[in-house]
Scaffold this active site. Structure first.
Site, short mmCIF file in Angstrom:
data_model
loop_
_atom_site.label_atom_id
_atom_site.label_comp_id
_atom_site.label_asym_id
_atom_site.label_seq_id
_atom_site.Cartn_x
_atom_site.Cartn_y
_atom_site.Cartn_z
N ILE A 258 19.96 -55.29 51.22
CA ILE A 258 18.56 -55.54 51.58
C ILE A 258 18.22 -55.16 53.02
O ILE A 258 17.29 -54.41 53.29
CB ILE A 258 18.22 -57.04 51.36
CG1 ILE A 258 18.33 -57.38 49.88
CG2 ILE A 258 16.84 -57.38 51.90
CD1 ILE A 258 18.22 -58.86 49.58
N ASP A 259 19.00 -55.69 53.96
CA ASP A 259 18.61 -55.59 55.38
C ASP A 259 18.37 -54.16 55.87
O ASP A 259 17.37 -53.91 56.55
CB ASP A 259 19.66 -56.26 56.27
CG ASP A 259 19.83 -57.73 55.93
OD1 ASP A 259 19.00 -58.27 55.16
OD2 ASP A 259 20.80 -58.33 56.40
N HIS B 81 23.07 -61.22 50.23
CA HIS B 81 21.70 -61.20 50.72
C HIS B 81 21.52 -60.17 51.83
O HIS B 81 20.41 -59.92 52.28
CB HIS B 81 21.37 -62.60 51.25
CG HIS B 81 19.90 -62.83 51.48
ND1 HIS B 81 19.15 -62.07 52.35
CD2 HIS B 81 19.04 -63.72 50.94
CE1 HIS B 81 17.90 -62.50 52.33
NE2 HIS B 81 17.81 -63.49 51.49
N CYS B 82 22.63 -59.56 52.29
CA CYS B 82 22.50 -58.74 53.51
C CYS B 82 22.51 -57.24 53.25
O CYS B 82 21.48 -56.59 53.38
CB CYS B 82 23.61 -59.11 54.49
SG CYS B 82 23.50 -60.83 55.03
N LEU B 83 23.67 -56.68 52.89
CA LEU B 83 23.78 -55.22 52.88
C LEU B 83 22.85 -54.53 51.88
O LEU B 83 22.30 -53.47 52.20
CB LEU B 83 25.23 -54.79 52.65
CG LEU B 83 26.21 -55.20 53.76
CD1 LEU B 83 27.53 -54.45 53.64
CD2 LEU B 83 25.63 -55.01 55.15
#
Ligand SMILES: NC(=O)c1ccc[n+]([C@@H]2O[C@H](COP(=O)([O-])OP(=O)(O)OC[C@H]3O[C@@H](n4cnc5c(N)ncnc54)[C@H](O)[C@@H]3O)[C@@H](O)[C@H]2O)c1
Length: 434
Positions: free
Chosen positions: A279-280, A275-277
């Site tokens: 997207i963020d 969910h992080c790299l």
């Protein structure tokens, strides 16, 4: 939870236990709810996903960092209520928002945050504290969450209630650094909100780090994730040309890591997921473009390199088979690991999914082992199999995509005709690396 946890009875005053709501019972929200319950709060874990809540009510955790035993203990203590009914949030003293922040057509999608804030506004009362934890672009707490809470409650942020932002640094599957021993950055929209946010997290984690505003805290999280994204892309790009130059990139990373200053090791891999790299960093580049009209070139480049890695893995698979006079079409390829990182069941945006899709499209017979992954985003034509010596020896190629600790690597190396190890986990004469 850690055995060193507090008994959980220290927060009760005059027979009343403060109520803490966690909006979103996912990879971030559930461990947080467990921790708050263990620390003495009466915790309401509110989520819209009926199936997820039903599982939690029945003592079944889908987050590997929360065991069924821990979950059952929290339920038995009477201090944890998983629920889909928003009315259970009534009377809260503290609310934490840990809902998803995905991208929609390349732009931030804050609909879950807006929805969670709207729910909380209905039950907001003077003196309460609301903290956003979801990863998002700078300005979200003050420009979006604050106004929604004010409008829905008729109260004034900073005057009637406290509002803060504290980014989650949880690293699922990382037993060495659970979130409660990892320093937590805290912020508030004013001095009182900062104090309230700091006071709250001081009860939940071993160390807090105060920063001057929610915007700084929001940027801190995006800086951390963009830093990882860019450095992973850097080493991935080096890995691709090192391979062409016939140089061992892994040995070079190990050697560079002996430098006691100015270097931090990152290792190549089949791409980034979760969910992080993926997207963020795009939240930050969107904000920069929207506010300043400038592109954030590092993020664009990192996205480009990292999203290319699954294709590169497939090219290397084709070369490996080719050397043994086999085509991808018709070959049996066994993938080890579907999750995006070791020892977790999270396969959201996992590069393994793309690798599997590309192999299927080229006519390979694809099988995959991963005991951690339950919610499977991989094509149904990928047969899920157990890791047995028969499966390994029947494969034309075994590809290690995620190096879970529970794989029997000794057996894999002994039985496999050939191994492409994208994680540098095993050694052997028939093993090649990215
Ligand atoms: N997973 C990680 O490792 C990690 C680490 C740090 C930060 N984060 C950030 O934390 C946030 C949450 O991530 P996650 O991995 O826990 O997501 P998740 O998808 O595992 O869980 C989020 C939960 O929120 C629920 N939800 C959605 N809208 C809701 C609403 N309006 N009210 C109540 N519940 C709602 C969903 O049903 C889901 O169960 C994201 O912003 C993410 O970027 C994630």
């Amino acid at each position: 939870m850690s055995p060193a946890d507090p008994a959980g009875d220290t927060l009760e005053t005059n027979g009343r236990r403060p109520t803490l709501v966690v909006e979103g019972q996912g990879y971030v929200g559930l461990p947080l709810a467990m921790r708050a319950s263990a620390c003495g709060y009466r915790v309401v874990g509110h989520d819209l996903d009926e199936h997820r809540i039903k599982e939690l009510v029945n003592g079944r955790s889908f987050v590997e960092d929360v065991s069924d035993v821990d979950l059952q203990d929290a339920l038995d203590s009477g201090r944890y209520l998983p629920t889909v009914d928003a009315r259970d949030c009534a009377g809260f003293d503290v609310a934490l928002i840990t809902v998803p922040t995905p991208l929609k057509e390349g732009a931030p999608d804050l609909s879950c945050i807006r929805q969670a804030a709207t729910t909380l506004a209905r039950f907001l009362q003077p003196g309460a504290t609301v903290v956003l934890e979801s990863t998002t672009y700078p300005g979200t707490t003050e420009d979006i969450v604050g106004p929604i809470l004010e409008e829905g409650s008729g109260l004034i942020a900073g005057t009637d209630f406290s509002l803060g932002y504290s980014p989650e640094r949880i690293d699922p599957g990382n037993r060495a650094h659970p979130f409660w021993t990892t320093p937590k950055v805290v912020s508030g929209i004013d001095a009182a909100s900062l104090a309230a946010t700091d006071q709250l997290y001081s009860k939940l984690v071993s160390e807090t780090v105060r920063v001057s505003s929610p915007k700084v805290a929001e940027l801190t999280k995006l800086l951390e994730n963009t830093f990882r994204h860019v450095n992973i892309a850097l080493v991935n790009e080096i890995a691709m040309f090192a391979s062409d130059l016939d140089i061992d990139v892994w040995e070079a990373v190990d050697a560079a890591s002996t430098k006691p200053f100015g270097f931090m090791p990152f290792t190549p891999g089949p791409g980034v997921g979760g969910h992080c790299l993926p997207i963020d960093p795009s939240y930050l580049s969107w904000r920069v473009m929207r506010s300043l009209g400038r592109s954030f070139r590092f993020v664009e480049l990192a996205n480009d390199v990292n999203s290319h890695m699954p294709d590169y893995v497939v090219t290397r698979i084709a070369h490996s088979l080719n050397r043994r006079r086999k085509a991808v079409n018709g070959s049996r390829v066994l993938l080890l690991g579907l999750a995006y990182k070791p020892n977790t069941g999270d396969d959201r945006m996992s590069p393994a999914t793309v690798v599997a899709q590309r192999l299927l499209a080229s006519g390979a017979e694809v099988r995959a082992c991963d005991t951690h992954v339950v919610e499977d985003h991989v094509d149904v034509r990928v047969a899920r199999v157990e890791l047995t010596s028969e499966e390994v020896s029947a494969a034309d190629l075994v590809v290690i995509l995620t190096d879970h600790d529970d794989f029997d690597y000794e057996m894999v190396v002994a039985e496999a005709a050939a191994v492409l190890d994208a994680r540098h986990r095993v050694r052997g004469p028939d093993v090649e690396y990215l």
